[in-house]
Motif scaffolding. Structure first.
Motif, PDB file in Angstrom:
ATOM      1  N   VAL A 236       0.821  -1.206   0.000  1.00 53.08           N
ATOM      2  CA  VAL A 236       0.000   0.000   0.000  1.00 53.08           C
ATOM      3  C   VAL A 236       0.860   1.263   0.000  1.00 53.08           C
ATOM      4  O   VAL A 236       0.594   2.203  -0.765  1.00 53.08           O
ATOM      5  CB  VAL A 236      -0.992  -0.008   1.177  1.00 53.08           C
ATOM      6  CG1 VAL A 236      -0.293   0.127   2.510  1.00 53.08           C
ATOM      7  CG2 VAL A 236      -2.020   1.103   1.017  1.00 53.08           C
ATOM      8  N   LEU A 237       1.906   1.303   0.829  1.00 54.48           N
ATOM      9  CA  LEU A 237       2.747   2.502   0.867  1.00 54.48           C
ATOM     10  C   LEU A 237       3.599   2.624  -0.394  1.00 54.48           C
ATOM     11  O   LEU A 237       3.740   3.719  -0.959  1.00 54.48           O
ATOM     12  CB  LEU A 237       3.637   2.477   2.114  1.00 54.48           C
ATOM     13  CG  LEU A 237       2.895   2.549   3.457  1.00 54.48           C
ATOM     14  CD1 LEU A 237       3.869   2.467   4.616  1.00 54.48           C
ATOM     15  CD2 LEU A 237       2.067   3.831   3.551  1.00 54.48           C
ATOM     16  N   GLY A 238       4.144   1.504  -0.841  1.00 50.91           N
ATOM     17  CA  GLY A 238       4.910   1.532  -2.084  1.00 50.91           C
ATOM     18  C   GLY A 238       4.044   1.918  -3.268  1.00 50.91           C
ATOM     19  O   GLY A 238       4.452   2.710  -4.129  1.00 50.91           O
ATOM     20  N   GLY A 239       2.827   1.371  -3.329  1.00 49.39           N
ATOM     21  CA  GLY A 239       1.920   1.709  -4.423  1.00 49.39           C
ATOM     22  C   GLY A 239       1.541   3.176  -4.419  1.00 49.39           C
ATOM     23  O   GLY A 239       1.461   3.824  -5.477  1.00 49.39           O
ATOM     24  N   MET A 240       1.304   3.735  -3.235  1.00 48.55           N
ATOM     25  CA  MET A 240       0.957   5.157  -3.142  1.00 48.55           C
ATOM     26  C   MET A 240       2.096   6.042  -3.643  1.00 48.55           C
ATOM     27  O   MET A 240       1.884   6.979  -4.427  1.00 48.55           O
ATOM     28  CB  MET A 240       0.637   5.521  -1.694  1.00 48.55           C
ATOM     29  CG  MET A 240      -0.701   5.026  -1.206  1.00 48.55           C
ATOM     30  SD  MET A 240      -0.967   5.520   0.501  1.00 48.55           S
ATOM     31  CE  MET A 240      -2.580   4.824   0.769  1.00 48.55           C
ATOM     32  N   VAL A 241       3.312   5.746  -3.190  1.00 49.00           N
ATOM     33  CA  VAL A 241       4.458   6.559  -3.591  1.00 49.00           C
ATOM     34  C   VAL A 241       4.689   6.463  -5.097  1.00 49.00           C
ATOM     35  O   VAL A 241       4.929   7.472  -5.769  1.00 49.00           O
ATOM     36  CB  VAL A 241       5.713   6.116  -2.810  1.00 49.00           C
ATOM     37  CG1 VAL A 241       6.963   6.813  -3.362  1.00 49.00           C
ATOM     38  CG2 VAL A 241       5.552   6.435  -1.329  1.00 49.00           C
ATOM     39  N   LEU A 242       4.597   5.259  -5.644  1.00 47.70           N
ATOM     40  CA  LEU A 242       4.812   5.080  -7.079  1.00 47.70           C
ATOM     41  C   LEU A 242       3.753   5.775  -7.925  1.00 47.70           C
ATOM     42  O   LEU A 242       4.005   6.165  -9.065  1.00 47.70           O
ATOM     43  CB  LEU A 242       4.837   3.587  -7.417  1.00 47.70           C
ATOM     44  CG  LEU A 242       6.051   2.800  -6.912  1.00 47.70           C
ATOM     45  CD1 LEU A 242       5.856   1.306  -7.177  1.00 47.70           C
ATOM     46  CD2 LEU A 242       7.325   3.293  -7.583  1.00 47.70           C
ATOM     47  N   SER A 243       2.537   5.949  -7.369  1.00 44.21           N
ATOM     48  CA  SER A 243       1.448   6.555  -8.143  1.00 44.21           C
ATOM     49  C   SER A 243       1.506   8.081  -8.179  1.00 44.21           C
ATOM     50  O   SER A 243       0.796   8.706  -8.969  1.00 44.21           O
ATOM     51  CB  SER A 243       0.094   6.122  -7.560  1.00 44.21           C
ATOM     52  OG  SER A 243      -0.142   6.760  -6.318  1.00 44.21           O
ATOM     53  N   LEU A 244       2.353   8.689  -7.346  1.00 42.31           N
ATOM     54  CA  LEU A 244       2.334  10.145  -7.212  1.00 42.31           C
ATOM     55  C   LEU A 244       2.770  10.863  -8.482  1.00 42.31           C
ATOM     56  O   LEU A 244       2.055  11.732  -8.999  1.00 42.31           O
ATOM     57  CB  LEU A 244       3.226  10.575  -6.037  1.00 42.31           C
ATOM     58  CG  LEU A 244       2.737  10.192  -4.646  1.00 42.31           C
ATOM     59  CD1 LEU A 244       3.746  10.623  -3.590  1.00 42.31           C
ATOM     60  CD2 LEU A 244       1.387  10.832  -4.367  1.00 42.31           C
TER      61      LEU A 244
END
Length: 276
Positions: A236-244
């Motif tokens: 979840v945290l990795g996905g959020m950062v990558l989506s920014l």
């Protein structure tokens, strides 16, 4: 395509999404703790069905102008209660889930068709939005998560016993039926919390995939739970950062990270089985 790997832009945007990162960390903890039990109890399809009613509740909330989080929470709890009460026999479970899923999806589509607001709000219900959680939603998520964890801590031992061997648990006097309904409600609440972040279509990427990966590499319930929490947090945290930087729906990246972890765990378990 260059925006996908723009580290500078990602760092700049991190300042504006701190509430989302906090929400994601809380959600990863809840999903990681519930996930192994969901996998053990073979409830993956039930999670998907519950997410459809969370989507319906969120769509209804959009239509009447209240917080999406409250609508999703109400919809998922109603779905969980229906699943727990109507699935009295294991043989009935899939058909009940299928009927509720179809009903919820149909209502949700109707509510979205009637909603005349921003199209991004509609799309966000299905795929998640990185900026969809405000301060009110964040406190709702944290409060609901604390409630879920408190109830889970109270019922964990008999629930795990009932999940591993329901027949023996029943013979020992464990209230298996009641625990099933309570656990269904806990899963419903967690599913509702997930909808705003990863969308109704991809809730399984947090509720199931990390736990499924963890159970591939260990048979220990404690280790599987710890690994599921770690995998869910990374996803979840990795996905959020990558989506920014690219500004894409967060669910696509969360799903990609969690599936990559699952593939690695399958490869590791496959090598271990061949060695044995």
């Amino acid at each position: 395509m260059e925006n996908f790997f723009d580290v500078g832009q990602t760092i700049d945007l991190l300042r504006y999404v701190q509430p989302m990162l906090i929400a994601g960390a809380v959600l990863g903890l809840v999903a990681g703790l519930l996930g192994p039990l969901v996998v053990t109890r073979k409830m993956a399809f039930a999670v998907h069905g519950t997410s459809e009613l969370a989507f319906t509740g969120g769509a209804a909330a959009l239509l009447v102008g209240i917080g999406v989080g409250y609508g999703a929470l109400a919809g998922s709890v109603i779905a969980a209660l229906l699943l727990g009460l109507l699935s009295r026999r294991d043989a009935d479970r899939d058909s009940v889930i299928g009927a509720i899923l179809a009903f919820g999806l149909g209502l949700g589509v109707m509510f979205l068709a009637l909603y005349k607001g921003r199209a991004a709000n509609k799309f966000g219900l299905l795929t998640g939005q990185v900026v969809s959680v405000g301060s009110t939603d964040l406190w709702l998520l944290i409060g609901s998560s604390v409630g879920v964890l408190a109830v889970l801590a109270f019922i964990y031992r008999p629930l795990h016993f009932a999940s591993v061997d329901a027949a023996v648990a029943t013979a020992r006097g464990v209230p298996v039926r009641t625990l099933s309904v309570v656990f269904a409600v806990l899963v419903g609440v967690a599913t509702a919390l997930s909808v705003q972040l990863v969308g109704a279509l991809l809730v399984l990427s947090l509720m199931i995939t990390p736990a499924a990966a963890a159970t591939r590499v260990t048979a220990s319930p404690l280790r599987a739970t710890v690994l599921a929490v770690v995998f869910a947090e990374v996803s979840v945290l990795g996905g959020m950062v990558l989506s920014l930087a690219p500004g894409m729906p967060v669910s696509a990246f969360v799903t990609a990270v969690s599936f990559l972890i699952y593939l690695v765990c399958r490869l590791l378990s496959g090598k271990r089985e061949r060695v044995q």
